[in-house]
Design a protein around this motif. Structure first.
Motif, PDB file in Angstrom:
ATOM      1  N   TRP A 284      90.891 -34.904 -16.265  1.00  0.00           N
ATOM      2  CA  TRP A 284      89.521 -35.094 -15.776  1.00  0.00           C
ATOM      3  C   TRP A 284      88.726 -33.796 -15.895  1.00  0.00           C
ATOM      4  N   ARG A 285      87.431 -33.936 -15.903  1.00  0.00           N
ATOM      5  CA  ARG A 285      86.531 -32.803 -16.148  1.00  0.00           C
ATOM      6  C   ARG A 285      86.729 -31.693 -15.136  1.00  0.00           C
ATOM      7  N   THR A 286      86.872 -32.028 -13.867  1.00  0.00           N
ATOM      8  CA  THR A 286      87.035 -30.996 -12.838  1.00  0.00           C
ATOM      9  C   THR A 286      88.339 -30.237 -13.011  1.00  0.00           C
ATOM     10  N   THR A 287      89.387 -30.929 -13.494  1.00  0.00           N
ATOM     11  CA  THR A 287      90.678 -30.275 -13.709  1.00  0.00           C
ATOM     12  C   THR A 287      90.692 -29.468 -15.009  1.00  0.00           C
ATOM     13  N   PHE A 288      89.985 -29.972 -16.050  1.00  0.00           N
ATOM     14  CA  PHE A 288      90.008 -29.314 -17.361  1.00  0.00           C
ATOM     15  C   PHE A 288      89.446 -27.891 -17.289  1.00  0.00           C
ATOM     16  N   SER A 289      88.388 -27.701 -16.475  1.00  0.00           N
ATOM     17  CA  SER A 289      87.790 -26.372 -16.375  1.00  0.00           C
ATOM     18  C   SER A 289      88.689 -25.385 -15.635  1.00  0.00           C
ATOM     19  N   LYS A 290      89.702 -25.898 -14.885  1.00  0.00           N
ATOM     20  CA  LYS A 290      90.589 -25.015 -14.131  1.00  0.00           C
ATOM     21  C   LYS A 290      91.914 -24.762 -14.830  1.00  0.00           C
TER      22      LYS A 290
ATOM     23  N   THR B  46     102.028 -31.269 -15.673  1.00  0.00           N
ATOM     24  CA  THR B  46     102.343 -31.755 -14.329  1.00  0.00           C
ATOM     25  C   THR B  46     101.227 -32.681 -13.900  1.00  0.00           C
ATOM     26  N   GLY B  47     101.589 -33.884 -13.391  1.00  0.00           N
ATOM     27  CA  GLY B  47     100.585 -34.841 -12.961  1.00  0.00           C
ATOM     28  C   GLY B  47     101.221 -36.078 -12.393  1.00  0.00           C
ATOM     29  N   LYS B  48     100.430 -37.134 -12.333  1.00  0.00           N
ATOM     30  CA  LYS B  48     100.940 -38.392 -11.785  1.00  0.00           C
ATOM     31  C   LYS B  48     100.670 -39.504 -12.793  1.00  0.00           C
ATOM     32  N   LEU B  49     101.608 -40.462 -12.806  1.00  0.00           N
ATOM     33  CA  LEU B  49     101.473 -41.601 -13.695  1.00  0.00           C
ATOM     34  C   LEU B  49     100.614 -42.673 -13.035  1.00  0.00           C
ATOM     35  N   THR B  50      99.849 -43.346 -13.859  1.00  0.00           N
ATOM     36  CA  THR B  50      99.007 -44.438 -13.385  1.00  0.00           C
ATOM     37  C   THR B  50      98.815 -45.405 -14.535  1.00  0.00           C
TER      38      THR B  50
ATOM     39  N   GLY C 180      89.404 -32.142 -28.591  1.00  0.00           N
ATOM     40  CA  GLY C 180      88.511 -31.411 -27.710  1.00  0.00           C
ATOM     41  C   GLY C 180      87.999 -32.290 -26.588  1.00  0.00           C
ATOM     42  N   PRO C 181      87.327 -31.696 -25.616  1.00  0.00           N
ATOM     43  CA  PRO C 181      86.826 -32.493 -24.487  1.00  0.00           C
ATOM     44  C   PRO C 181      85.750 -33.474 -24.928  1.00  0.00           C
ATOM     45  N   HIS C 182      85.707 -34.609 -24.262  1.00  0.00           N
ATOM     46  CA  HIS C 182      84.709 -35.640 -24.538  1.00  0.00           C
ATOM     47  C   HIS C 182      83.346 -35.177 -24.026  1.00  0.00           C
ATOM     48  N   SER C 183      82.284 -35.900 -24.458  1.00  0.00           N
ATOM     49  CA  SER C 183      80.942 -35.542 -23.981  1.00  0.00           C
ATOM     50  C   SER C 183      80.829 -35.631 -22.467  1.00  0.00           C
ATOM     51  N   SER C 184      81.674 -36.456 -21.846  1.00  0.00           N
ATOM     52  CA  SER C 184      81.673 -36.557 -20.376  1.00  0.00           C
ATOM     53  C   SER C 184      82.375 -35.385 -19.713  1.00  0.00           C
ATOM     54  N   GLY C 185      83.096 -34.584 -20.493  1.00  0.00           N
ATOM     55  CA  GLY C 185      83.838 -33.470 -19.935  1.00  0.00           C
ATOM     56  C   GLY C 185      85.313 -33.756 -19.776  1.00  0.00           C
ATOM     57  N   HIS C 186      85.730 -35.036 -19.873  1.00  0.00           N
ATOM     58  CA  HIS C 186      87.132 -35.391 -19.787  1.00  0.00           C
ATOM     59  C   HIS C 186      87.803 -35.163 -21.138  1.00  0.00           C
ATOM     60  N   ALA C 187      89.111 -34.972 -21.123  1.00  0.00           N
ATOM     61  CA  ALA C 187      89.886 -34.759 -22.341  1.00  0.00           C
ATOM     62  C   ALA C 187      90.950 -35.833 -22.433  1.00  0.00           C
ATOM     63  N   TYR C 188      91.079 -36.451 -23.618  1.00  0.00           N
ATOM     64  CA  TYR C 188      92.028 -37.526 -23.834  1.00  0.00           C
ATOM     65  C   TYR C 188      92.939 -37.140 -24.997  1.00  0.00           C
ATOM     66  N   PHE C 189      94.239 -37.315 -24.845  1.00  0.00           N
ATOM     67  CA  PHE C 189      95.204 -37.060 -25.912  1.00  0.00           C
ATOM     68  C   PHE C 189      96.484 -37.797 -25.565  1.00  0.00           C
ATOM     69  N   ALA C 190      97.532 -37.489 -26.308  1.00  0.00           N
ATOM     70  CA  ALA C 190      98.818 -38.149 -26.072  1.00  0.00           C
ATOM     71  C   ALA C 190      99.934 -37.126 -26.144  1.00  0.00           C
ATOM     72  N   LEU C 191     101.019 -37.388 -25.408  1.00  0.00           N
ATOM     73  CA  LEU C 191     102.239 -36.592 -25.466  1.00  0.00           C
ATOM     74  C   LEU C 191     103.301 -37.438 -26.164  1.00  0.00           C
ATOM     75  N   LYS C 192     103.973 -36.828 -27.142  1.00  0.00           N
ATOM     76  CA  LYS C 192     104.960 -37.616 -27.888  1.00  0.00           C
ATOM     77  C   LYS C 192     106.212 -36.783 -28.129  1.00  0.00           C
ATOM     78  N   ASP C 193     107.314 -37.486 -28.359  1.00  0.00           N
ATOM     79  CA  ASP C 193     108.546 -36.851 -28.815  1.00  0.00           C
ATOM     80  C   ASP C 193     109.059 -37.650 -30.011  1.00  0.00           C
TER      81      ASP C 193
END
Length: 530
Positions: free
Chosen positions: A72-78, A92-96, A49-62
């Motif tokens: 990020w919080r602004t993107t999660f609500s959309k 869809t996103g960008k690597l960093t 679930g989303p963090h207290s800051s509103g951001h969400a953290y997880f992992a993608l695996k195969d």
């Protein structure tokens, strides 16, 4: 060897030297420039679930690799589709990179399920979970009201669904329709539909806003993604706990969502839901007219049958003259018999009076009077004789009583009574003394027994009673733990003490032996009792 000599001997290199921050920044720019916008397919792992800051953290695996992801919080609500643990998605996103821990990650900008297969797997998993909780049980479903007064509709206010429902209700049975506008597609669809169902149930009966008697949750057809909001767990739970009967009309006849299983009835189309909610007024009017006609015909048939029954009974009854003929004949015969009986009775009474009058002659009356006078004189003589005898007996009794009450007779009797009284007094004094002696002896014996049982006599011989803080006797040494307070009761007085353990270094001091006191000598018979 000097340091300058060591540096002089070290081999020289032309490789550029970076600091940690410089190399981290260079890596970050390289990754972001190379993979500025990518689409990645993988299974969501570690999502809580989303963090207290509103951001969400997880992992993608195969099967072989794992990629950290952040929303990020602004993107999660959309996001139109929220991540769920174990769900295969395409992001869809960008690597960093994250220089603080030398990790690389993808910053998610959009997310969607990886095909209909993933959605169906998620749908089946959610269905099994809710079904295990009993939300789809048949015994929880309630019947729809036959003729509701208010119908509540949860749907979009601008679509064709609400127009179809309103037109169908107006054609079948016009009544009050309340519409709760919601979005029937998109990320907030589930929350709005659940809030609408709860809102209709929160309306108080008899308030300014009428409470619906039945609810319709409706939406037109669409793909699985379009109808996904009605598979939301919050929507299913709201439909299951609704106190108002609910009809689900989501999609076409072949479309099934989880709210269809939790609703009390499922309609194949929104128009079918309107037909389930209200009856056809024309059919009801026709049915009432048919029932009225049947009731009128039944009343007419009943009246005709009763009239025929009355006519048959009237034909079976005789004419009035025939009914009165027999009573008239009996009345005439009774009148004739009454005259004869009256004359016979009068003759009998006259004969009886004549016989009685023959016995009432003056000679008979004078003879009867003489007999009665003789009887009275005889009774008078007997009464006078009886009174004389009674007076003589009472006079004799009074004379004897007078003789008995003379002074010398009374004094003699008084002396005899006084002597008997003195003898009775002596006997009473003697009996009282004997009884007092017996009672005194018994009391002395009881005192001796009580003295033998008195614990204070034991204390006089040098014993003591040990009691704890609750005044209960202590009879065993193991009941006195070190530091336990207790109380000693002697023959004369009490002392409080506590248990102490003597030190090994300090020898125990001998306890002085108390002087033995001589027993007191009894001065009287009861001195030994106390």
């Amino acid at each position: 060897m000097p340091v300058e000599a060591i540096e002089a001997d070290a081999p020289q290199s032309n490789v550029a030297e970076y600091s940690v921050s410089e190399i981290s920044g260079a890596l970050k720019r390289t990754v972001e420039d190379t993979f500025g916008h990518v689409r990645v397919r993988g299974e969501v792992s570690g999502y809580r679930g989303p963090h207290s800051s509103g951001h969400a953290y997880f992992a993608l695996k195969d099967e072989r690799s794992r990629l950290e992801a952040v929303v990020w919080r602004t993107t999660f609500s959309k996001l139109a589709f929220k991540p769920e643990e174990g769900l295969e998605v395409v992001v869809t996103g960008k690597l960093t990179t994250f220089p603080g821990s030398s990790k690389y990650q993808i910053v998610v900008e959009a997310m969607q399920p990886a095909g209909a297969g993933a959605l169906m797997a998620l749908l089946n998993e959610r269905k099994l979970k809710l079904e295990a909780e009993g939300l789809f049980a048949a015994e929880r479903k309630r019947p729809l009201p036959f003729m509701p007064r208010v119908v509540g509709v949860v749907t979009s206010p601008t679509g064709a669904v609400i127009r179809d429902i309103r037109h169908r209700i107006a054609d079948r049975f016009p009544l009050h329709v309340l519409v709760w506008p919601v979005r029937v597609q998109g990320e907030t669809c589930g929350e709005e539909v659940a809030a609408a169902i709860d809102g209709f149930n929160a309306i108080e009966p008899g308030g300014p806003l009428p409470r619906p008697d039945v609810l319709i949750v409706a939406r037109g057809g669409g793909s699985l993604e379009d109808l996904w909001g009605f598979n939301d767990e919050a929507v299913v739970r709201a439909a299951a706990r609704s106190a108002i009967p609910l009809i689900s009309a989501v999609g076409h006849e072949t479309d099934w969502t989880l709210i269809d299983h939790a609703a009390d009835r499922r309609a194949p189309t929104p128009t079918g839901a309107a037909e389930m909610a209200v009856p056809v007024r024309a059919d009801l009017v026709a049915a009432l007219a048919a029932l009225d006609a049947r009731a009128s015909a039944a009343v007419s048939r009943t009246l005709q049958a009763e009239r025929r029954a009355v006519a048959n009974l009237a034909r079976a009854l005789p004419a009035p003259d025939l009914l009165l003929a027999m009573p008239r004949r009996r009345l005439d015969e009774a009148e004739t018999a009454l005259g004869r009986a009256l004359r016979f009775y009068t003759a009998e009474r006259r004969r009886a009076l004549g016989e009685i009058g023959a016995h009432l002659s003056p000679a008979r009356l004078e003879s009867a009077i003489r007999d009665r006078r003789a009887d009275l004189r005889h009774a008078e003589g007997g009464l006078v004789h009886g009174l004389s005898s009674a007076l003589a007996r009472h006079r004799h009794r009074l004379e004897r009583l007078d003789a008995a009450l003379r002074p010398h007779v009374v004094s003699a009797r008084s002396d005899q009574a006084r002597q008997r009284l003195a003898q009775a007094g002596e006997r009473m004094d003697r009996a009282f003394r004997e009884m007092a002696a017996r009672r005194r002896s018994a009391l002395a014996g009881a005192w001796r027994v009580a003295a033998s049982l008195d614990p204070r006599q034991v204390l006089e011989r040098g014993y003591a009673i040990v009691r704890d803080a609750d005044n209960r006797p202590i009879t065993r040494a193991e009941d006195l733990a070190p530091g336990t307070p207790f109380e000693l009761e002697f023959a004369r007085g009490h002392r409080r003490a506590a248990v102490a353990v003597a030190s090994d270094a300090e020898p125990a001091r001998p306890v002085p032996k108390p002087a033995r006191r001589k027993p007191a000598v009894a001065t009287d018979a009861q001195g030994d009792l106390f």
